[in-house]
Design a protein around this motif. Structure first.
Motif, PDB file in Angstrom:
ATOM      1  N   VAL A 146      -5.966   5.482  -3.626  1.00 41.92           N
ATOM      2  CA  VAL A 146      -7.227   5.511  -4.380  1.00 41.92           C
ATOM      3  C   VAL A 146      -6.932   5.755  -5.859  1.00 41.92           C
ATOM      4  CG1 VAL A 146      -9.389   6.770  -4.771  1.00 41.92           C
ATOM      5  CG2 VAL A 146      -8.610   6.342  -2.433  1.00 41.92           C
ATOM      6  N   ALA A 147      -6.070   6.725  -6.130  1.00 39.95           N
ATOM      7  CA  ALA A 147      -5.746   7.065  -7.518  1.00 39.95           C
ATOM      8  C   ALA A 147      -5.174   5.838  -8.237  1.00 39.95           C
ATOM      9  CB  ALA A 147      -4.752   8.231  -7.554  1.00 39.95           C
ATOM     10  N   GLN A 148      -4.218   5.175  -7.616  1.00 42.98           N
ATOM     11  CA  GLN A 148      -3.569   4.016  -8.245  1.00 42.98           C
ATOM     12  C   GLN A 148      -4.568   2.891  -8.494  1.00 42.98           C
ATOM     13  OE1 GLN A 148       0.642   4.616  -5.828  1.00 42.98           O
ATOM     14  NE2 GLN A 148      -0.966   3.374  -4.988  1.00 42.98           N
ATOM     15  N   SER A 149      -5.335   2.546  -7.452  1.00 44.77           N
ATOM     16  CA  SER A 149      -6.197   1.367  -7.554  1.00 44.77           C
ATOM     17  C   SER A 149      -7.385   1.615  -8.482  1.00 44.77           C
ATOM     18  CB  SER A 149      -6.691   0.934  -6.164  1.00 44.77           C
ATOM     19  OG  SER A 149      -5.583   0.532  -5.392  1.00 44.77           O
ATOM     20  N   THR A 150      -7.982   2.791  -8.420  1.00 47.98           N
ATOM     21  CA  THR A 150      -9.140   3.024  -9.296  1.00 47.98           C
ATOM     22  C   THR A 150      -8.684   3.120 -10.754  1.00 47.98           C
ATOM     23  OG1 THR A 150      -9.017   5.398  -8.862  1.00 47.98           O
ATOM     24  CG2 THR A 150     -10.583   4.127  -7.537  1.00 47.98           C
ATOM     25  N   CYS A 151      -7.555   3.764 -11.005  1.00 53.44           N
ATOM     26  CA  CYS A 151      -7.089   3.875 -12.396  1.00 53.44           C
ATOM     27  C   CYS A 151      -6.614   2.519 -12.933  1.00 53.44           C
ATOM     28  CB  CYS A 151      -5.979   4.915 -12.517  1.00 53.44           C
ATOM     29  SG  CYS A 151      -6.566   6.596 -12.254  1.00 53.44           S
ATOM     30  N   ALA A 152      -6.018   1.695 -12.071  1.00 53.42           N
ATOM     31  CA  ALA A 152      -5.536   0.391 -12.546  1.00 53.42           C
ATOM     32  C   ALA A 152      -6.701  -0.548 -12.834  1.00 53.42           C
ATOM     33  CB  ALA A 152      -4.596  -0.244 -11.521  1.00 53.42           C
ATOM     34  N   PHE A 153      -7.752  -0.492 -12.027  1.00 54.34           N
ATOM     35  CA  PHE A 153      -8.821  -1.484 -12.152  1.00 54.34           C
ATOM     36  C   PHE A 153     -10.097  -0.921 -12.766  1.00 54.34           C
ATOM     37  CE2 PHE A 153      -6.305  -2.772  -8.296  1.00 54.34           C
ATOM     38  CZ  PHE A 153      -5.542  -3.696  -8.973  1.00 54.34           C
ATOM     39  N   GLY A 154     -10.145   0.398 -12.941  1.00 59.48           N
ATOM     40  CA  GLY A 154     -11.274   0.997 -13.652  1.00 59.48           C
ATOM     41  C   GLY A 154     -12.566   1.104 -12.855  1.00 59.48           C
ATOM     42  N   HIS A 155     -12.466   1.095 -11.523  1.00 62.74           N
ATOM     43  CA  HIS A 155     -13.681   1.259 -10.721  1.00 62.74           C
ATOM     44  C   HIS A 155     -13.757   2.676 -10.160  1.00 62.74           C
ATOM     45  CE1 HIS A 155     -14.127  -3.033 -10.966  1.00 62.74           C
ATOM     46  NE2 HIS A 155     -12.938  -3.215 -10.430  1.00 62.74           N
ATOM     47  N   GLY A 156     -14.926   3.046  -9.705  1.00 64.83           N
ATOM     48  CA  GLY A 156     -15.098   4.371  -9.103  1.00 64.83           C
ATOM     49  C   GLY A 156     -14.618   4.420  -7.662  1.00 64.83           C
ATOM     50  N   LEU A 157     -14.333   3.242  -7.083  1.00 64.26           N
ATOM     51  CA  LEU A 157     -13.948   3.170  -5.678  1.00 64.26           C
ATOM     52  C   LEU A 157     -12.779   2.210  -5.494  1.00 64.26           C
ATOM     53  CD1 LEU A 157     -17.367   2.504  -3.891  1.00 64.26           C
ATOM     54  CD2 LEU A 157     -15.976   4.568  -3.624  1.00 64.26           C
TER      55      LEU A 157
END
Ligand code: AMP
Ligand code: ZN
Length: 472
Positions: A257-268
């Motif tokens: 979750v941390a990687q994907s939300t920070c990379a793509f800028g979404h809340g989920l």
């Protein structure tokens, strides 16, 4: 019809609404392929197969994408490869280990009545996506390079403003708690104890790929980044359902979750997070040291567990008797009962009609398979029962179930054991002489006789030893 699912992220059961009903997307963490899958590993495969079937029913088969990955880069794979094929270059040995283990996994889960997922990505084929995400994270200030590694910083994530989730939200832990719980021997290159690895250097001879972020030399990914990359590639930046066993919530899923939300800028990363409970065997945690470690293959094809082999659908039913979020105690007695039940349900051979509505409703209530089975006991019409069993992934006849043990173990008894032993001895000798063409030829000859080999080392002497089994 409404589908309700329990979401680990919100800790509630709620109506499921796909982001796009024309493309329902589910990702489940798959096996690390270094050894036979055990019966605990079978649980998420069966549970999410049932969900896959239900989603296909509700939204249409062609509108559901189910991705289950194969982790084929891991230290355990490297160790296994070096131990089993010391004479081969490491990369070749790794290929042998991952290919044969993945093939065995496919055979095992097919026998359990599981459909293949829509896509089965391999980590080693998604290194470019991993590098891409890692570089985005460094650019965004969420990750940093240190001593040839790239590390993710949960503290940096929490310091960022905006729509990002809080690190620890999925596992329901606070960063302070995690800092307090971190081990004392933290790697010196980490700024904070809670920082985790996105990329690490490879030693000479280890599998490696060109490193991201201008780091010199070859490296390899950390485990968590693999799933962020493969889910992104095949399902997009945000998708519907992410699943796995309860042990994966922290740190694996929290870090995804941390990687994907920070990379793509979404809340989920995913809307709904689903986790199956753990399986134990005869009341005990399964472990090699307790001697109660049981593989799917052993249950299907040998008498190791309870003096006989079991049909895959018996294992499937025994697994589904318990709701997926509850812990399950896997016992020989439960297998006997499941077999009796299946034989009774399959007593009449009739063409299936239409699956029972009440059973599908129970399934739609967070996969209440225990209620589905209770309902099946009450269905009198054998054609409806047959259709409902089909729906749940059961298709074997009573004769196949009843004859399974005699069939697989009957074959085993009929094998000329002296001939197998002499061929194995000849193959070991060929390997000692590094005549791999000959050793492969003997392996193929045995395979044609229905014999599968397993190479290992004698733990006492370190000498290569080969054991065998009858292939199913
Ligand atoms: P692993 O290969 O250990 O990463 O496990 C593959 C999958 O099996 C993951 O979803 C794990 O959560 C799950 N799993 C492993 N052991 C068990 C167990 N004893 N009971 C239920 N699920 C398990
Ligand atoms: Zn994963």
């Amino acid at each position: 019809m409404s589908l309700r699912l329990y979401n680990t992220l919100t800790r509630t059961k709620a109506e499921f609404t796909p982001l796009d009903p024309a493309k329902v997307r589910m990702y489940v963490c798959g096996p690390t392929v270094y050894d036979y899958a055990h019966i605990g590993n079978a649980r998420p495969v069966i549970v999410f197969d049932v969900l896959f079937r239900l989603l296909r029913h509700v939204y249409g088969a062609e509108r559901v994408t189910y991705v289950r990955n194969i982790t084929d880069v891991d230290d355990k794979i490297n160790d296994r490869a070096a131990r089993d094929f010391p004479e081969l270059p490491l990369n070749e040995a790794i290929r042998r280990v991952t290919e044969s283990t993945a093939a065995q996994f496919h055979a095992d889960v097919a026998a359990l009545g599981c459909l293949p997922p829509t896509v089965e990505p391999r980590a080693t084929e998604h290194i470019a996506e991993m590098r891409d995400i890692i570089e985005r994270l460094v650019r965004g200030g969420f990750a940093y390079v240190a001593d040839g590694h790239v590390l993710f910083s949960p503290a940096a994530m929490d310091a960022a403003n905006g729509t990002l989730p809080r690190y620890g939200a999925l596992a329901n832990r606070s960063l302070d708690e995690m800092i307090a719980g971190a081990r004392v021997d933290v790697a010196p290159y980490k700024k904070d104890a809670t920082d985790f690895v996105l990329w690490k250097p490879s030693k000479e001879g280890e599998p490696g790929w060109p490193s991201p972020c201008g780091i010199e030399g070859q490296g390899r990914p950390g485990w968590h980044i693999e799933c962020s990359a493969m889910s992104w590639k095949h399902l997009g930046e945000v998708f519907d359902i992410h699943g796995g066993g309860i042990d994966l919530v922290f740190p694996h899923h929290e870090n995804e979750v941390a990687q994907s939300t920070c990379a793509f800028g979404h809340g989920l990363m995913a809307q709904v997070w689903m986790h199956n409970g753990f399986l134990q065997v005869e009341g005990q945690k399964m472990s090699k040291s307790l001697g109660n470690f049981v593989t799917i293959h052993q249950l299907l094809a040998t008498a190791d567990f309870s003096g006989r082999a079991w049909h895959g659908e018996v294992l499937r039913l025994a697994m589904l008797r318990t709701h997926y979020r509850q812990p399950i105690d896997f016992t020989a007695k439960a297998l006997e009962e499941a077999e009796k039940t299946l034989l009774a349900w399959r007593a009449d051979v009739v063409p299936p009609s239409v699956a029972d509505g009440e059973a599908i409703d129970a399934l739609s209530d967070d996969l209440n398979t225990a209620a589905v089975i209770a309902r099946l006991h009450r269905i009198d019409d054998p054609a409806v029962r047959a259709a409902t069993l089909d729906f749940l992934g059961f298709k074997a006849t009573a004769a196949e179930i009843a004859g399974h043990d005699a069939q697989v173990r009957g074959i085993a008894r009929a094998v000329d054991e002296a001939l197998v032993a002499s061929l194995i001895a000849a193959r070991l000798e060929a390997r000692r002489q590094k005549n791999f063409a000959e050793s492969d030829r003997i392996r193929d000859e045995l395979a044609a006789m229905g014999i599968a080999l397993k190479d290992g080392k004698d733990p006492a002497t370190g000498e290569p030893v080969t054991t065998w089994d009858v292939k199913r």
